[in-house]
Design a protein around this motif. Sequence first.
Motif: not given
Length: 270
Positions: A178-182, A152-156, A189-193, A10-13
């Motif tokens: 991961l894209g730019a802008g996070g 970022n919080a919503d995409e993760v 992110v790796a730790d959360v996932l 979501k949100g990252r075309p």
Amino acid sequence: MPLLAVTYVKGRPGATTTALGLAAVAPEWARPVVVECDPAGGDLMRRHRLAAAPSVVDLAAAARGAASSGDVFAAASQPVTVREEAAVPVVVAPAGGAQTRAALPELTGSGRTMLTTSDRVVLVDCGRLEPGSPVWPLLRLADVVLVLARANADEVAHLREYLGDLVDAGRARLAVLLGAGGVYSTADVADVLATHIGQELAFDPQAVSVLGPLPHDRQAAGVLGGELVAGRRWRRLPLMVAYARLWTDLASYLPAVAPQPTDVATETTP
């Protein structure tokens, strides 16, 4: 043989740009071809002013006829020329998604091996991943599923909701790019996932790799989007360098590509 599926939640075309960018800087052994399988319809035809045919519809027709995959990719693809030395074969999809959605079962149904018996790396643009999407059978065929997201919080959070299905989908190695802008680091992110996968889903935390982040590079994105002409040093653009480095991570997850036969000169003894 190697099948790499590129998608986002979501949100990252950017699946089309990433698939084409990876193919443009792929190592010689990969012999890549990009196939548009986005259920919402393709973009490459208009971005790069390609013909409406051949397309993924022709690829699906060939799958019904069980034709040789090597011959099919040669016949069903068109070149996207980044520069003279970098023409990427692509199988385009019509802009409307109906024909692509109809073609997908022919490429992924029981006994269909069109996308997995090639002697080259097939990079499939799957577009946005949603519940009930017709690309799920394709993801189950893939050797690597590359999911694009910003840190970022919503995409993760949205990505976490799909992790169970993605990890459970089959044999694929799951990699989050991961894209730019996070706002979070790759390690965060790796730790959360990993925590979510290990503690809440009871899967191996090592089942998912987190790669990137990609740099913000409008020039390279413009080249891959058909808006800008590539200069002589296009491979040195930050985004292209990042894509080239990604192959080091991805190559270890992909099966080896069968070497192409070569003509061997016969020696004669006087």
